[in-house]
Design a protein around this motif. Structure first.
Motif, short mmCIF file in Angstrom:
data_model
loop_
_atom_site.label_atom_id
_atom_site.label_comp_id
_atom_site.label_asym_id
_atom_site.label_seq_id
_atom_site.Cartn_x
_atom_site.Cartn_y
_atom_site.Cartn_z
N GLU A 84 0.80 -1.22 0.00
CA GLU A 84 0.00 0.00 0.00
C GLU A 84 0.84 1.27 0.00
O GLU A 84 0.33 2.35 -0.26
N TYR A 85 2.10 1.14 0.37
CA TYR A 85 2.93 2.35 0.43
C TYR A 85 4.15 2.20 -0.49
O TYR A 85 4.14 2.68 -1.62
N VAL A 107 2.40 9.78 -2.88
CA VAL A 107 1.84 8.61 -2.20
C VAL A 107 1.74 8.86 -0.69
O VAL A 107 0.75 8.49 -0.05
N ASN A 110 -1.30 11.18 -0.13
CA ASN A 110 -2.60 10.52 -0.33
C ASN A 110 -2.92 9.53 0.78
O ASN A 110 -4.02 9.52 1.32
N LEU A 111 -1.93 8.72 1.13
CA LEU A 111 -2.20 7.68 2.13
C LEU A 111 -2.44 8.33 3.51
O LEU A 111 -3.37 7.94 4.24
N GLU A 114 -5.91 9.70 3.62
CA GLU A 114 -6.93 8.65 3.82
C GLU A 114 -7.03 8.27 5.29
O GLU A 114 -8.11 8.17 5.84
N ILE A 130 3.02 7.84 8.78
CA ILE A 130 3.27 7.83 7.33
C ILE A 130 3.99 9.11 6.90
O ILE A 130 4.97 9.07 6.16
#
Ligand code: PEP
Ligand code: MG
Length: 574
Positions: A84-85, A107, A110-111, A114, A130
């Motif tokens: 996912e990352y 990325v 965005n993550l 979320e 993150i």
């Protein structure tokens, strides 16, 4: 040679090379790349380097961290190669043919976005993890060395835009000669931390061009910084540094003598601390107890607040250092410029006027109850007092006292040993509390005046903003009147009144505070020897008339002029 002027934040002189501390993420330049394979290799190398660094952190910091903290480091390591990352970053580099930095930035954003949209503490903490890992990757890709403050190879003067309490916990105090920041005022938490490290500091110097390794001189008493000093200047400051250290040694030599005025009034001189180590240091410097244990500083490095038994252990250790002497522990005071990773605070337009300190504890009662139970238990056969911060109204105080009672009841029901008589006091640091001190006094055992916040709220001058630092003077007659009202109201109800704001350790302020009949003076440990010395040279009755003159002044300048006059008239050696 260049000279900068800032706000004097911690007394003393330091001379040495500058270490520019900056954890900013370098700006990302977006590019198309002709060869994605090469870019993938750059990314993989960065992943390896970051992984190795995380393992190193894990191995070196074992002592102070809990099992949960290690889990977080592990989760961060796993993210780097996770589908996912790390996986999405690789795919982006390959399919969109962009540079590694651009892919990492997109990325990560965005993550993290979320995760932060989920209304849950766990997920928002993951969002922070993150962003943290993304920042590490970007710094590695830009070849910006990771700052390793725990292993400096030589003593340095740290220069930074700003320093948060969580930045400074990784510093090795033995290698820090002094601190200098672009922002901040004398009562910002950077300044308070500098005083607790016992190193000279100047804050609020504004944006300055200082390069790593350049030599500087810091004069913490005057708020001066000399960059690349001339030989002559350097020599003059070396002499002053030696003088300063001789005077200090003499003061420390008599620090254990009591602080009794020339007309026989015995005063309590105690310390403000934020850790067990500082509490130990304060004993050596002659503190006769703790007037303020800032519990939020104990939990800075923690991803989760410590359990009741862990907290009990810390409070017990501090109280045991002081025997019969009082140890005043302030309940959690988060918010404003003090953020804890373990307590998620909602975004607010103006956090200094927001849902902070006691307000938060009254809502997050599970957190408050845990701390209160730990304190009542640690107070069993020990002289621990509880202090509530940021109280603004009588109903709020009553609600907080109900919480203390609820904690007592739980302990009673569980037949746990605790002190049913633990004294409970409040900080007077909001103007409404000072004004209403006569109505608050019947409910409490003591007051402790927090001039740092009292100044910022009374004079509407943000304590972290160097532009308005001069407005928030504790010598402003408006502040003096509030202090006077508070002391009178406390005494009228038979309660003692102390002060744990920075003003209590200010040499110039001591005759004034003595004249206002303050009972307890709580200050940075390093200020204790000089304050005790000064109080021994003063007479309570002379100071009463000084205080009367100060209360009648129009402005802070006039008050300072009176107090400077008192200082000049003191005997030579004082
Ligand atoms: C104060 O506000 O004066 C005080 C002592 O508390 P803190 O500096 O921790 O806000
Ligand atoms: Mg405060």
């Amino acid at each position: 040679m260049r000279q900068l002027t800032g706000v004097p934040a911690s007394d003393g002189i330091a001379i040495g090379p500058v270490f520019v501390y900056s954890v900013e993420v370098p700006p990302v330049e977006r590019r198309q790349v002709p060869d994605p394979a090469l870019e993938l290799q750059r990314f993989d190398d960065a992943v390896t380097a970051v992984t190795e660094r995380l393992i190193q952190i894990e191995q070196e910091t074992k002592g102070g961290y809990s099992a949960e903290d290690f889990e977080i480091l592990e989760v961060q390591r796993m993210l780097l190669t996770d589908d996912e990352y790390g996986g999405v970053i690789r795919t982006r580099i390959e399919t969109e043919r962009v540079n590694a930095e651009a892919a990492v930035e997109d990325v990560t954003r965005n993550l993290a976005q979320e995760f932060s949209e989920v209304e849950d503490d766990y997920f928002s903490q993951r969002a922070a993890d993150i962003r943290d890992i993304g920042g590490r990757l970007l710094r590695t890709l830009a070849n910006v060395a990771d700052i390793d403050m725990a292993h400096l190879d030589r003593p340095v003067i740290v220069y930074a835009h700003d320093l948060t309490p969580s930045d400074t916990i990784s510093f090795d105090p033995a290698k820090i000669l002094g601190l200098c920041t672009e922002t901040g005022s004398a009562t910002s938490h950077t300044a308070i931390l500098a005083r607790s490290l016992g190193v000279p500091a100047v804050v609020g110097v504004g944006a300055a061009e200082i390069t790593d390794g350049e030599e500087i001189v810091i004069d913490g008493g005057e708020g001066l910084v000399l960059v690349a000093p001339t030989q002559q200047m350097r020599g003059q400051y070396e002499v002053r540094m030696q003088q300063y250290s001789l005077e200090r040694d003499a003061l420390i030599g008599e620090a254990h003598e009591p602080a009794v005025t020339t007309d026989g009034r015995a005063l309590e001189v105690v310390a403000n601390v934020g850790s067990v180590v500082e509490a130990e240091r304060a004993v050596e410097l002659g503190a006769e107890g703790i007037g303020l244990l800032r519990t939020e500083f104990l939990f800075l490095e923690r991803r989760q607040l410590p359990s009741e038994s862990e907290q009990y252990e810390i409070y017990r250790r501090v109280a045991d250092l002081y025997g019969d002497k009082p140890v005043i522990v302030r309940t959690l005071d988060v918010g404003g410029d003090k953020q804890l990773p373990s307590v998620k605070l909602p975004h607010e337009q103006n956090p200094f006027l927001g849902h902070r300190a006691i307000r938060l504890c009254l809502e997050r009662t599970e957190l408050f109850q845990t701390q209160l139970r730990a304190l009542l238990r640690a107070g069993f056969e020990r002289n621990i007092l509880i202090m509530l911060p940021f109280v603004s109204t009588v109903p709020e105080l009553k609600r907080a006292l109900e919480q203390v009672e609820a904690a007592r009841e739980t302990l009673r029901a569980n037949s746990e040993p605790y002190n049913p008589e633990t004294k409970v006091g409040i900080m007077i640091e909001i103007p409404s509390a000072a004004v209403m001190a006569d109505k608050l006094a019947p409910y409490v055992d003591f007051f402790s005046i927090g001039t740092n916040d009292l100044c910022q709220y009374t004079l509407a001058a943000d304590r972290t903003n160097e532009q308005v630092a001069h407005i928030a003077s504790p010598f402003d007659p408006a502040i003096l009147r509030l202090i006077h009202m508070t002391i009178e109201a406390g005494h009228a109800h038979g309660k003692w009144v102390g002060m744990c704001g920075e003003m209590a350790g200010n040499q110039l302020a001591l005759p004034l505070l003595l004249g206002l009949k303050l009972d307890e003076f709580s200050m940075a440990p390093a200020a204790v020897p000089a304050a005790k010395h000064r109080l021994r040279t003063l007479s309570q009755s002379d100071c009463v008339s000084v205080a009367g003159q100060c209360l009648d002044c129009e402005d802070a300048e006039a008050v300072r002029a009176i107090l400077e006059g008192v200082q000049r008239d003191l005997p030579e050696d004082s």
